[in-house]
Design an enzyme around this catalytic site. Structure first.
Site, PDB file in Angstrom:
ATOM      1  N   ALA A  84       0.841  -1.202   0.000  1.00 41.50           N
ATOM      2  CA  ALA A  84       0.000   0.000   0.000  1.00 41.50           C
ATOM      3  C   ALA A  84       0.870   1.244   0.000  1.00 41.50           C
ATOM      4  CB  ALA A  84      -0.940  -0.004   1.194  1.00 41.50           C
ATOM      5  N   SER A  85       2.124   1.083  -0.448  1.00 41.71           N
ATOM      6  CA  SER A  85       3.073   2.185  -0.619  1.00 41.71           C
ATOM      7  C   SER A  85       3.147   3.077   0.612  1.00 41.71           C
ATOM      8  CB  SER A  85       2.742   2.986  -1.871  1.00 41.71           C
ATOM      9  OG  SER A  85       2.779   2.145  -2.999  1.00 41.71           O
ATOM     10  N   HIS A  86       2.742   4.320   0.475  1.00 37.22           N
ATOM     11  CA  HIS A  86       2.897   5.311   1.533  1.00 37.22           C
ATOM     12  C   HIS A  86       1.800   5.271   2.583  1.00 37.22           C
ATOM     13  CE1 HIS A  86       0.208   7.015  -1.456  1.00 37.22           C
ATOM     14  NE2 HIS A  86      -0.308   7.708  -0.464  1.00 37.22           N
TER      15      HIS A  86
END
Length: 191
Positions: free
Chosen positions: A99-101
């Site tokens: 979910a990256s960042h």
């Protein structure tokens, strides 16, 4: 084209185990495989270091293998590394569990085409249609896909990065803080 329900700007994202539950990931794996069949035979999967990544990856991979797709598990690897491996192996598609960042309670599933690029809106809508219908292309036991661990995925990616910068004039000191993220292993190898 109808509005997509699950795919956003960068894959499917949600709180684990809320919106993005293991059951949802299993069915998304089945829908993804069913959408790409019969052309898809293999897929490369990587993940980030979130505690939920193992659970979501196992469920998603189970959905893929239940439709006869062989899965190359690249382990912890950043999104560009998985994209690179899709073409380098070659594989028919790729996916990253990340979910990256977003904060730790979130996770996501990003799916790539055979060139290692993000899916088109039309392809994502097609996967969603199969997901909602539940019409999955499941196979018999003797045709199940295999889960193949890629032990050298980080090394392959680090060598690829090095081949792009080798010989370039670079006279600066740099510091890298990957915060124990998906790039931390290839970065250690590279530096």
């Amino acid at each position: 084209m109808s509005k997509k329900r699950y795919f956003g700007t960068d894959g499917v994202r949600g709180v684990v185990p809320g919106v993005l539950s293991p059951e949802f990931a299993l069915n998304l794996g089945k829908a993804t495989a069913s959408f790409f069949l019969p052309e898809l035979e293999t897929i490369v999967i990587g993940s980030d270091t979130r505690i939920s990544s193992d659970c979501i990856k196992a469920a998603f991979l189970s959905g893929l293998t239940s439709c006869g797709i062989d899965v190359y598990d690249a382990g912890v690897l950043p999104t560009p590394g998985v994209s690179y491996l899709v073409e380098a192996l070659p594989a028919g598609a790729g996916a990253v569990i990340s979910a990256s960042h977003n904060t730790f309670e979130y996770n996501g599933i990003k799916v790539f085409d055979k060139s290692g690029y993000k899916l088109s809106d039309e392809d994502e809508a097609g996967i969603e249609k199969i997901l909602e219908s539940g019409n999955f292309e499941l196979v018999e036991a003797h045709d199940l896909g295999r889960w193949i661990q890629l032990e050298d995925a980080s090394e392959r990616y680090a060598k690829h990065i090095y081949s792009k910068v080798r010989g370039a004039p670079f006279h600066k000191k740099i510091a890298v803080d990957c915060a124990n993220g998906a790039t931390s292993i290839p970065a250690m190898i590279l530096f």
